[in-house]
Design a protein around this motif. Structure first.
Motif, PDB file in Angstrom:
ATOM      1  N   ILE A  81       0.793  -1.268   0.071  1.00  0.00           N
ATOM      2  CA  ILE A  81       0.033  -0.196   0.063  1.00  0.00           C
ATOM      3  C   ILE A  81       0.771   1.295   0.065  1.00  0.00           C
ATOM      4  CG2 ILE A  81      -0.425   0.291   2.395  1.00  0.00           C
ATOM      5  CD1 ILE A  81      -3.241   0.391  -0.192  1.00  0.00           C
ATOM      6  N   ARG A  82       2.245   1.118   0.694  1.00  0.00           N
ATOM      7  CA  ARG A  82       2.798   2.259   0.863  1.00  0.00           C
ATOM      8  C   ARG A  82       4.242   2.072   0.712  1.00  0.00           C
ATOM      9  NH1 ARG A  82      -1.556   3.522   3.651  1.00  0.00           N
ATOM     10  NH2 ARG A  82      -0.852   2.409   5.302  1.00  0.00           N
ATOM     11  N   TYR A 195      -4.667   6.922  -6.600  1.00  0.00           N
ATOM     12  CA  TYR A 195      -3.141   6.711  -5.868  1.00  0.00           C
ATOM     13  C   TYR A 195      -3.083   5.192  -5.295  1.00  0.00           C
ATOM     14  CZ  TYR A 195      -7.236   6.607  -2.383  1.00  0.00           C
ATOM     15  OH  TYR A 195      -8.253   6.374  -1.868  1.00  0.00           O
ATOM     16  N   CYS A 196      -3.997   4.271  -5.781  1.00  0.00           N
ATOM     17  CA  CYS A 196      -4.063   3.027  -4.891  1.00  0.00           C
ATOM     18  C   CYS A 196      -3.552   2.066  -5.756  1.00  0.00           C
ATOM     19  CB  CYS A 196      -5.531   2.958  -4.436  1.00  0.00           C
ATOM     20  SG  CYS A 196      -5.479   1.179  -3.139  1.00  0.00           S
ATOM     21  N   GLN A 233     -12.539  -4.830   0.508  1.00  0.00           N
ATOM     22  CA  GLN A 233     -12.155  -3.577   0.170  1.00  0.00           C
ATOM     23  C   GLN A 233     -13.185  -2.494   0.116  1.00  0.00           C
ATOM     24  OE1 GLN A 233      -9.202  -2.709   0.636  1.00  0.00           O
ATOM     25  NE2 GLN A 233      -8.204  -4.696   0.423  1.00  0.00           N
ATOM     26  N   THR A 268     -14.126  -2.563   4.591  1.00  0.00           N
ATOM     27  CA  THR A 268     -14.130  -1.067   4.631  1.00  0.00           C
ATOM     28  C   THR A 268     -15.348  -0.540   3.945  1.00  0.00           C
ATOM     29  OG1 THR A 268     -11.880  -0.775   5.020  1.00  0.00           O
ATOM     30  CG2 THR A 268     -13.042   1.147   4.286  1.00  0.00           C
ATOM     31  N   PRO A 295     -13.682   6.134   5.023  1.00  0.00           N
ATOM     32  CA  PRO A 295     -12.470   6.913   4.750  1.00  0.00           C
ATOM     33  C   PRO A 295     -12.845   8.012   4.009  1.00  0.00           C
ATOM     34  CG  PRO A 295     -11.992   4.379   4.368  1.00  0.00           C
ATOM     35  CD  PRO A 295     -13.327   4.650   4.699  1.00  0.00           C
ATOM     36  N   ARG A 309     -12.555   9.521  -6.235  1.00  0.00           N
ATOM     37  CA  ARG A 309     -13.181   8.942  -5.168  1.00  0.00           C
ATOM     38  C   ARG A 309     -14.776   9.039  -5.440  1.00  0.00           C
ATOM     39  NH1 ARG A 309     -11.680   5.786  -1.369  1.00  0.00           N
ATOM     40  NH2 ARG A 309     -12.912   6.629  -0.005  1.00  0.00           N
ATOM     41  N   ILE A 337      -5.501  11.150   3.293  1.00  0.00           N
ATOM     42  CA  ILE A 337      -3.993  10.957   2.728  1.00  0.00           C
ATOM     43  C   ILE A 337      -3.868  12.719   2.608  1.00  0.00           C
ATOM     44  CG2 ILE A 337      -2.780  10.861   0.547  1.00  0.00           C
ATOM     45  CD1 ILE A 337      -4.690   8.554  -0.100  1.00  0.00           C
ATOM     46  N   PHE A 366      -2.180   9.359   6.492  1.00  0.00           N
ATOM     47  CA  PHE A 366      -1.064   8.769   5.425  1.00  0.00           C
ATOM     48  C   PHE A 366      -0.406   9.909   4.748  1.00  0.00           C
ATOM     49  CE2 PHE A 366      -4.065   5.528   6.325  1.00  0.00           C
ATOM     50  CZ  PHE A 366      -3.538   4.413   7.014  1.00  0.00           C
ATOM     51  N   PHE A 368       0.721  10.909   1.194  1.00  0.00           N
ATOM     52  CA  PHE A 368       0.867   9.977  -0.057  1.00  0.00           C
ATOM     53  C   PHE A 368       2.181   9.638  -0.476  1.00  0.00           C
ATOM     54  CE2 PHE A 368       1.988  10.395  -4.544  1.00  0.00           C
ATOM     55  CZ  PHE A 368       0.952   9.778  -5.187  1.00  0.00           C
ATOM     56  N   ARG A 371       2.765   4.949  -6.002  1.00  0.00           N
ATOM     57  CA  ARG A 371       2.816   3.619  -6.356  1.00  0.00           C
ATOM     58  C   ARG A 371       3.109   3.361  -7.849  1.00  0.00           C
ATOM     59  NH1 ARG A 371       5.073   2.708  -3.266  1.00  0.00           N
ATOM     60  NH2 ARG A 371       4.694   0.597  -2.848  1.00  0.00           N
TER      61      ARG A 371
HETATM   62  N1  SAH Z   1     -10.405  -0.085   0.381  1.00  0.00           N
HETATM   63  C1  SAH Z   1     -10.311   0.784   1.593  1.00  0.00           C
HETATM   64  C2  SAH Z   1      -8.737   1.159   1.594  1.00  0.00           C
HETATM   65  C3  SAH Z   1      -7.646   0.277   1.563  1.00  0.00           C
HETATM   66  S1  SAH Z   1      -6.125   1.056   2.013  1.00  0.00           S
HETATM   67  C4  SAH Z   1     -11.025   1.916   1.171  1.00  0.00           C
HETATM   68  O1  SAH Z   1     -11.266   2.263   0.157  1.00  0.00           O
HETATM   69  O2  SAH Z   1     -11.416   2.523   1.975  1.00  0.00           O
HETATM   70  C5  SAH Z   1      -6.239   1.864   3.220  1.00  0.00           C
HETATM   71  C6  SAH Z   1      -5.830   3.245   3.185  1.00  0.00           C
HETATM   72  O3  SAH Z   1      -4.572   3.652   2.906  1.00  0.00           O
HETATM   73  C7  SAH Z   1      -6.703   3.934   2.373  1.00  0.00           C
HETATM   74  O4  SAH Z   1      -7.723   4.461   2.572  1.00  0.00           O
HETATM   75  C8  SAH Z   1      -5.736   5.322   1.819  1.00  0.00           C
HETATM   76  O5  SAH Z   1      -6.362   6.300   2.978  1.00  0.00           O
HETATM   77  C9  SAH Z   1      -4.386   4.787   2.225  1.00  0.00           C
HETATM   78  N2  SAH Z   1      -3.780   4.803   1.123  1.00  0.00           N
HETATM   79  C10 SAH Z   1      -3.798   3.858  -0.086  1.00  0.00           C
HETATM   80  N3  SAH Z   1      -3.028   4.071  -0.951  1.00  0.00           N
HETATM   81  C11 SAH Z   1      -2.075   5.114  -0.607  1.00  0.00           C
HETATM   82  C12 SAH Z   1      -1.115   5.892  -1.250  1.00  0.00           C
HETATM   83  N4  SAH Z   1      -0.316   5.321  -2.560  1.00  0.00           N
HETATM   84  N5  SAH Z   1      -0.480   6.593  -0.425  1.00  0.00           N
HETATM   85  C13 SAH Z   1      -0.707   7.096   0.822  1.00  0.00           C
HETATM   86  N6  SAH Z   1      -1.931   6.281   1.533  1.00  0.00           N
HETATM   87  C14 SAH Z   1      -2.570   5.378   0.698  1.00  0.00           C
END
Ligand code: SAH
Ligand code: SF4
Ligand code: F3S
Length: 470
Positions: A81-82, A195-196, A233, A268, A295, A309, A337, A366, A368, A371
Motif C-alpha cells: 500500500i505504501r 493513488y491506490c 475492500q 471497509t 475513509p 473517489r 491522505i 497517511f 501520499f 505507487r
Molecule cells: N479499501 C479501503 C482502503 C484500503 S487502503 C478503502 O477504500 O477505504 C487503506 C488506506 O491507505 C486508504 O484508505 C488510504 O487512505 C491509504 N492509502 C492507499 N494508497 C495510498 C498511497 N498510495 N499513499 C498513501 N496512502 C494510501
C-alpha cells in the motif's frame, strides 16, 4: 442482473487438499513435525489470508510456530500500500538469509500484494535468491500445489496469476483467536482510486455466496466467537456480481438473524456506496456494532475528483449527517491522505476543516506515497516532503485533540464491553472493546476473556480508555 463471479471448480480445490495429504504423508515420516511460520503485513484482508495459509500448512502436517527461529517453512504475506510497508518487507526478507545459511533446507515463500507487482517479483528473482516461492493473492488457493512444486523441483517457483481472480471455497482455515474472527465476504476492488495499488494486485471485485458466508458466521457463533468482522475492500459493493437479489444491507440483516450473543462489524465502506439503506440496517440490526470506518481521503472536492473517489466534500458530509440522524452516538473513524500530487495548502486546509466539522473518533493519517503503475504516481507533485510532513503534523495534532475530547466524554459512563484479551501493562492485565470498538484497559481475572461485561470508564488517553469492572 447477470452473474459474473468467477469460481474455482470444487474439484480443483479438492486437488489442493490431495496435495496437502501428499505432503502430510511425507512430513509424517520425519522424526518430528516440521515447523512453519507465517508473518503478516498490511490490512485485515491479509490477516484473513494468513489464517488460510496457516490452515493449509497445518493440513500439510506442519506445526505452526510464532517465530522464525529454525522454521522449516517461512511465509511472508506482504502489503504494497505504501513505500514504507514495502521497505520493511525487503529489510526483513534480507535478514532471513542468515537463517537459511544455517538451515539450507528451509523454504522461504513471499506472497500477498507485493508479490503480485512485476517489479517486486523481478527484484526478488534477481537479488533475493534465498526466496524459493513467490505467488500473488489470486494464486493463494493453490499454495499446496506451489509448495509441492518447490519440493519436487528443488528449484524456485514464481506464480503471478495474472487473472482477475476467482472465488475458492473449501480451503482449511486456522484462526488466530477464539474471541474475534474475520470473515471475507468479497475480494478485489473495482474502484481504481488514482493513488491506490490494490485494484492492480487484488484483481476485480467478486463476492462469496451469501449462504456460504452465513453458514461460516453461524459456525463461528456456535463455536463461541463474540466479535465477527465482515471484510472487503468496499463491502458496499457486495453482491453486485452475484446476479441475485442480495446487497450488503441485506447480508447484514440475514447475519443479524443468526442466533447467538455476538457483534457484527464490517470494513471497509466506500462513501460513494454507503447510503441510507446501510445506515438503516445498522440502526435496526441489534448485533451490528454502532461503528463505521468511512475513509474520506480529502476534504477538498477538487482533490477528491483527482483521486477518482466519486463523491464531493458536501456529499460526504451529507452521509455523515444521515448516519448520525439515525445513530447519534455512532463511532466514526476514517482514513486521510496528506500531500496528494498537486494538493495546495488551501486544499489541505479543507481537510483540516472537515475533521473539525465531523469530529472523527479516530483517524488513520497517511502521507501520499507514489505507487508504480497508478495514475497518481505520474502526476506532477511540486510540494516538498518537508512541507507535507508539516501539514501532516498539524493534522495529527488537531485529530489528537479531538480524539482526546471524545474519549474524555466517556468518563463516568458504564458500557457493555467485550473482554477480548490480555493487556500489555501488568496494572491493566486485560483489554476490552466497547461496542463502538474503542480500546479499554482494565484489570480482572483472565477467565473473563471472551465475555461481555459492564465496564465503568474511569480515565482515558488519546488512544484508549481506562476502566474497571462494574
Ligand atoms: N479499501 C479501503 C482502503 C484500503 S487502503 C478503502 O477504500 O477505504 C487503506 C488506506 O491507505 C486508504 O484508505 C488510504 O487512505 C491509504 N492509502 C492507499 N494508497 C495510498 C498511497 N498510495 N499513499 C498513501 N496512502 C494510501
Ligand atoms: Fe484502493 Fe480505492 Fe479500492 Fe480502497 S476503494 S482499495 S482506496 S482503489
Ligand atoms: Fe496492503 Fe494488500 Fe491490504 S496492499 S492494505 S495488504 S489489500
Amino acid at each position: 442482473m447477470e452473474r459474473t463471479t468467477p469460481v474455482i471448480p470444487a474439484e480443483d480445490v479438492r486437488r489442493q487438499r490431495e496435495y496437502c495429504a501428499e505432503l502430510r504423508a511425507r512430513n509424517a515420516v520425519l522424526p518430528a513435525p516440521p515447523t512453519a511460520w507465517v508473518d503478516t503485513y498490511g490490512c485485515q484482508q491479509n490477516e484473513a489470508d494468513s489464517e488460510l495459509i496457516r490452515g493449509m500448512l497445518a493440513d500439510m502436517g506442519y506445526a505452526i510456530t510464532d517465530s522464525e527461529e529454525g522454521a522449516d517453512v517461512i511465509v511472508i504475506n506482504t502489503c504494497a500500500i505504501r513505500e514504507h510497508a514495502e521497505q520493511r518487507v525487503f529489510g526483513n526478507l534480507g535478514a532471513l538469509v542468515h537463517g537459511k545459511r544455517k538451515n539450507p533446507h528451509q523454504i522461504i515463500c513471499v506472497c500477498g500484494c507485493m508479490a503480485q507487482e512485476e517489479h517486486v517479483a523481478e527484484r526478488i528473482r534477481q537479488s533475493y535468491r534465498h526466496v524459493d516461492l513467490v505467488f500473488g493473492p489470486q494464486a493463494l488457493w493453490k499454495f499446496p500445489e506451489l509448495l509441492r512444486r518447490v519440493y519436487l523441483r528443488r528449484g524456485r517457483v514464481f506464480d503471478r496469476d495474472e487473472s482477475a481472480g476467482a472465488i475458492a471455497e473449501g480451503l482449511p482455515v486456522r484462526r488466530s483467536g477464539s474471541v474475534k474472527a474475520w470473515v471475507s465476504i468479497m475480494y478485489g476492488c473495482n474502484n481504481f482510486c488514482t493513488y491506490c495499488i490494490v485494484p492492480y494486485v487484488r484483481g476485480r471485485e467478486r463476492s462469496r455466496e451469501p449462504e456460504v458466508i452465513l453458514s461460516e458466521i453461524r459456525e463461528l457463533a456456535e463455536q463461541g466467537y463474540k466479535d465477527i468482522t465482515l471484510l472487503g475492500q468496499n463491502v458496499n459493493s457486495y453482491g453486485k456480481d452475484l446476479g441475485e437479489d442480495v446487497d450488503f444491507p441485506a447480508l447484514l440483516e440475514r447475519a443479524n438473524a443468526i442466533p447467538g450473543d455476538f457483534l457484527l462489524r464490517f470494513m471497509t465502506s466506500h462513501p460513494k456506496d454507503a447510503g441510507e439503506r446501510l445506515f438503516d440496517a445498522m440502526r435496526d440490526c441489534e448485533k451490528v456494532a454502532p461503528v463505521i470506518h468511512l475513509p474520506f481521503q480529502s476534504g477538498n472536492s477538487r482533490v477528491l475528483a483527482a483521486m477518482n473517489r466519486r463523491y464531493t466534500r458536501e456529499q460526504y458530509l451529507d452521509k455523515v449527517r444521515a448516519l448520525r440522524a439515525r445513530i447519534p452516538d455512532v463511532v466514526l473513524t476514517s482514513d486521510v491522505i496528506v500531500g496528494f500530487p498537486g494538493e495546495t495548502e488551501e486544499e489541505f486546509e479543507d481537510t483540516l476543516s472537515l475533521i473539525r466539522e465531523v469530529r472523527f473518533d479516530a483517524l488513520f493519517t497517511f502521507i501520499f506515497s507514489p505507487r508504480k503503475g497508478t495514475p497518481a504516481a505520474e502526476m506532477p507533485d511540486p510540494v516538498s516532503r518537508a512541507e507535507k510532513q508539516a501539514w501532516f503534523d498539524r493534522l495529527v495534532e488537531e485529530q489528537n485533540r479531538i480524539s482526546l475530547e471524545k474519549h474524555q466524554a466517556y468518563i463516568g459512563k458504564t458500557l457493555r464491553c467485550l473482554i477480548d484479551g490480555e493487556g500489555e501493562d501488568p496494572r491493566n492485565n486485560l483489554s476490552a472493546r466497547t461496542a463502538g470498538n474503542r480500546l479499554v484497559h482494565l484489570s480482572g481475572d483472565k477467565s473473563l476473556i471472551g465475555q461481555f461485561r459492564d465496564v465503568r470508564i474511569t480515565g482515558c488517553s488519546t488512544w484508549a480508555l481506562f476502566g474497571e469492572l462494574a
